[in-house]
Write a protein that holds these residues in place. Structure first.
Motif: not given
Length: 994
Positions: A916-917, A933-937, A803-804
């Motif tokens: 995703r993050k 870094e967290i998960g994307t809502p 994805i990046t």
């Protein structure tokens, strides 16, 4: 051959991967025997042979692909009928050497042509030579050789130099304006103009260079009245000259600038220069009665003014040297005769003047009782060089209070006399001008304007004209600065004017079947290094039968201004081998106007104006399959706008690094500068620090750069990328050779990336995809990944990396495409592609990404850089896709089912490329403490109605991280007891208020 970016061996080995392993294995390398030890046993010859297989030799690639392109061009031919895009750089004068300015404009042109080719267009990118002109004639006199010999040798040399630039020129269309096959049609166009009354002969005062013995345009005379080329004082002479009636087209030349202004098709600066040169002015012609004492002068002097509102402020009258009254008075005034003889040596803005004795003028407003007394005073009359004889009536009314030139002239001759102001910026009579400076804007009439006091100046001006009109002292008038185009030149090296002068028949056109009128050979003239026009002495050539009556006649010995050649050459490119006509109507309709015209802003006025005029004539003439009695009738037949160049790009100049001696200001030669420390250049003779600046390249400043030498050192593709990268196309480019290392490093990195990707693709199942069929496959890949929702760490890492990379590919495609289309921002193409290279090559992305994504990302990178670095891109393309046999720029496949390469376009995967993050900055009572870094809502939580659930999600994600737990719970922060929890920007900021 130079090595590009040679690396230390330790850094090189990992890049070579599997290709190095067999060599190392044969040397006994193993986990117990380090690579370094094994390499010690590798013989010198073996290592050199191995490294030669992997080094990047840009010069060799240039030569390889130029040869392949030439072979392909010979095989396929060059079919102009198939072209649907026309890109044209202004053709060069064959001086013998290309300079960096040439390199810049021709690089820009070729880059855009290749970009459009990759988009699927059939692009015409021709090249030719603006080969006539006085410089070649002067060079011939200096060297004692025929100018044709000198010119053709220069063309051959410059064509060879152009060949090293990796350009895609259509040499099948090549032309030179000095070729009889070309100027035959220039003569045909002249005769067509003559037939319509648009080419005529008239006596005119001209600028004559007594050294070069030719007529000069006003623009070729410097501020000191000297010739721009010979430096001689220019003389004023009256000669019978040929003119083209460009004034017949002035309305359309002005009106159609509006079309060129749409969507910024032409630069605003160029449009303004064109408009000013046309110089349409609305105003009034005003008669100033004359008081003369025994002088043979007219009863009044007519003056054109665009500011009748300033009539009350007239304090003198100034006449041009060519004004009929001046010429009449000079016959009986020796002092006036002497003054007039000095004018050719004066600058046009000189403040000198000659006060005519025994003659005064009267302001026409003086006959009205309510006119202030100051305005009724008779006016002195001067002869002044700043008054132009060919504009207005050759006379101006001097208003020192409201015109800068008039003010300067008045102060020169009446220093102590007061200046009369007749209008102000406001009713309280205060002006916006500095004390004793003229107020040049419109405003409000003041007390010096009599009964008009308090009225707006625009309204008052109209009223004054109407007031004087019944007495025949004023009338509304429209004037143009534009004058008919004087094309006669008293020189040899130009297109002969196809006219015969007969004592019985007068001026007779040369019949079409006798064209071209070819220049005679005058080798004795050149061998003797004689100046002047040798045609005047060629009696065998001059004497000819009259085409009409057969009696004795003489050829016209003038040749045409070279601007005539360049005013239509772009039309010849589209049909370069047509022997019967300059071009066919069908090809004119199919390929003109030129889609993109590129050149220097120094040609913004005359060349472009003359080209617009000639194109308008040609497209309303029989040459384009149309016929009309006059140009006016032709224009009235159709509302269609005829403009030769849809879009104009003006590139900036290239300046070179210049060193001067701080003590003397003298320009230093390269061997006079110590560059052992490039940041501290020193004068060799004194050791003092040299002054460094960037200035226009010239021999006298010792700052020129030979582009062919530069290309021979670094390669054409590197040089092309460097010249584009250094500055936006429209701005001045300060040439700095040291910065090219960044470009060479980038190309080396791309080459490594391509080889690495090709090696991995050879063992991957993704190789079954063709270069052009990957769009649907990639979209399917991301859709499949979304559906699977794998929890595997490896699968998730692959998805994140893919994805990046692909998100950056899509962003770059949009950005780079926009830059190629804008042209002026081509420098950002290089920076965008460098950024994309970094994202793809990043080990965290490349190693984890899916092989399909890696290969297609590199494929897109190659195609996006191909217009800039064509040979390098061709090599990379065929390394990545060894099964491809066609050129990237072939426009079609190899003919065996292979599809053509195309410039990448956005593939619609944007909605599938959500990461995703995301990074979340965590604040405590408004102060940032850390970021994690967290998960994307999920999308559903971003709705306004789900604010509470979003807070819970973000807090939960933060506390899932080790850093989040340590810096919140570990320090006694209980989020559940917070006064307020604020989530901003979809969870990118979390503020916990305790």
């Amino acid at each position: 051959m130079p090595l590009i970016c040679p690396r230390p061996l330790g850094r090189l080995v990992p890049k070579l991967g599997s290709s190095l392993r067999p060599v190392l294995s044969s040397l006994g390398a193993s986990p117990r025997r380090p690579v370094g030890v094994a390499l010690q046993h590798l013989g010198t010859v073996s290592w050199k042979r191995f490294y030669a297989d992997h080094k990047l030799d840009l010069l060799a690639l240039d030569q390889k692909w130029r040869q392949k392109w030439a072979e392909s061009s010979r095989e396929k031919g060059n079919k102009e009928d198939e072209k649907n895009k026309y890109v044209l750089p202004m053709f060069p004068y064959p001086s013998g050497n290309l300079h960096l300015g040439h390199l810049r404009v021709y690089t820009i042109a070729d880059v855009i042509a290749r970009f459009q080719t990759l988009q699927g267009h059939k692009v015409l990118l021709p090249m030719g030579w603006d080969a006539f002109g006085l410089p070649a004639e002067n060079a011939a006199i200096e060297r004692g050789i025929n100018p044709a010999t000198w010119t053709k040798a220069n063309i051959a040399k410059m064509k060879e130099q152009l060949g090293h630039m990796n350009g895609s020129w259509d040499w099948n269309c090549e032309l030179a304006t000095c070729d009889p096959d070309f100027y035959k049609h220039t003569q045909k166009i002249f005769l067509a103009l003559h037939e319509k009354g648009l080419a005529y002969q008239a006596e005119a005062e001209v600028n004559y260079d007594p050294v070069d013995k030719t007529v000069l345009a006003n623009e070729q005379v410097d501020a000191n009245g000297c010739s721009w080329r010979s430096g001689a004082k220019v003389e004023k002479r009256k000669l019978k000259q040929w003119f083209l009636k460009i004034s017949e087209f002035r309305e359309s030349l002005l009106k159609d600038l509006e079309t060129l202004a749409k969507n910024e098709a032409w630069p605003e600066r160029v449009l303004a220069m064109q408009k000013n040169w046309l110089g349409k002015s609305k105003g009034a012609t005003v008669k100033f009665p004359v008081l003369a004492f025994g002088q043979g002068t007219p009863s009044a002097i007519e003056v054109f003014t665009s500011r009748p509102d300033t009539l009350f402020g007239v304090q003198y009258i100034a006449l041009a040297a060519t004004h009929p009254s001046v010429q009449q008075l000079a016959k009986s005034d020796p002092e006036l005769q002497a003054f007039l003889s000095t004018l050719p040596g004066l600058s046009p803005d000189s403040k000198v003047g000659y006060l005519l004795p025994h003659i005064r003028a009267v302001n026409p407003l003086a006959y009205h009782e309510e006119t202030p007394e100051d305005t009724k005073v008779s006016l002195p009359i001067y002869v002044a060089p700043y008054v132009l004889g060919d504009y207005g009536e050759g006379a101006v009314m001097g208003v020192p209070g409201h015109d800068l030139r008039d003010h300067a002239f008045w102060k020169e001759h009446h220093y102590d006399a007061p200046v009369r102001f007749v209008l102000a910026a406001s009713e309280d009579e205060s002006t916006t001008a500095m004390p004793n400076e003229p107020f040049t804007e419109h405003g409000v009439m003041n007390a010096n304007s009599g009964i008009f006091k308090g009225k707006s100046s625009k309204e008052a001006g109209e009223m004054l004209v109407k007031l004087l009109e019944p007495a025949g002292l004023a009338k509304e008038t429209e004037k143009w600065r534009l004058r008919d185009w004087l094309i006669s030149r008293q020189r040899y090296w130009g297109t002969p004017i196809p006219i015969v002068h007969c004592g019985s028949c007068g001026t007779v056109p040369v019949p079409d079947e006798q064209l071209p009128v070819v220049l005679p050979e005058v080798d004795e003239h050149w061998a003797g290094k004689k100046t002047g026009n040798p045609l005047e002495s060629q009696t065998d050539w001059i004497n000819t039968p009259c085409p009409k009556c057969g009696g004795d006649a003489k050829r016209d010995t003038d040749t045409m201004d070279t601007f005539v050649d360049s005013s239509w050459y772009y039309m010849r490119f589209i049909d370069a081998h047509n022997k019967e006509a300059p071009f066919s109507p069908e090809k004119a309709k199919a390929l003109t106007p030129v889609d993109l015209y590129i050149g220097g802003v120094e040609h913004a006025i005359l060349h472009l104006l003359y080209s617009r005029f000639i194109y308008k004539f040609l497209m309303t003439s029989s040459f384009a399959g149309k016929e009309a009695e006059t140009a006016e009738a032709a224009e009235s037949e159709s509302s269609e706008v005829y403009e030769p160049f849809k879009r104009l790009i003006t590139q900036g100049m290239v300046h070179g690094r210049t060193y001067t001696d701080p003590a003397t200001g003298r320009f230093l030669k390269p061997d006079e500068v110590d560059l052992s420390d490039p940041h501290q250049p020193k004068v060799v003779a004194t050791g003092a620090l040299a002054n460094v600046s960037y200035e226009k390249m010239s021999k006298s400043k010792h700052n020129g750069v030979d582009p062919t030498t530069f290309i021979a050192q670094y390669g054409a593709d590197t040089t092309r990328a460097h010249i584009l990268f250094q500055a936006p196309a429209s701005e001045i480019l300060d040439w700095d050779e040291s910065k090219i290392t960044g470009v060479t490093r980038w190309l080396s990195r791309v080459h490594d990336l391509v080889r690495k990707t090709a090696a991995s693709a050879s063992t991957s199942s993704s190789t079954s995809e063709t270069p052009s069929s990957a769009t649907s496959t990639i979209k399917a890949f991301f859709e499949q990944q979304q559906q699977q929702q794998s929890e595997s760490i490896d699968d998730l890492a692959k998805l994140d990396a893919s994805i990046t990379i692909w998100r950056e590919v899509q962003r770059t495609i949009s950005s780079v495409t926009a830059s190629y289309n804008k042209v002026y921002t081509l420098n950002t193409v290089i920076s965008d592609l460098m950024s994309l290279t970094n994202v793809i090559a990043s080990s965290s992305n490349y190693d984890a990404a899916d092989p399909l994504i890696r290969r297609e990302a590199v494929s897109a990178l190659i195609r996006m850089m191909a217009p800039v670095a064509p040979a390098f891109a061709e090599e990379c393309w065929h390394v990545l896709f060894p099964e491809s046999s066609a050129s990237l720029f072939s426009g079609s496949g190899s003919g065996d089912g292979e599809q053509a390469a195309r410039f990448p376009v956005p593939d619609g995967t944007e909605g599938l490329l959500k990461s995703r993050k995301q990074t979340c900055a965590v604040q405590l009572n408004g102060k940032t403490k850390f970021a994690v870094e967290i998960g994307t809502p999920p999308a559903g939580l971003l709705e306004k109605s789900a604010e509470e659930k979003l807070r819970e999600f973000i807090v939960g994600e933060v506390l899932k991280t080790e850093e989040g737990r340590a810096k919140l719970q570990g320090r006694g922060v209980d989020v559940s007891k917070a006064k307020k929890v604020i989530v901003v920007r979809g969870g990118k900021l979390l503020n916990v208020v305790m």
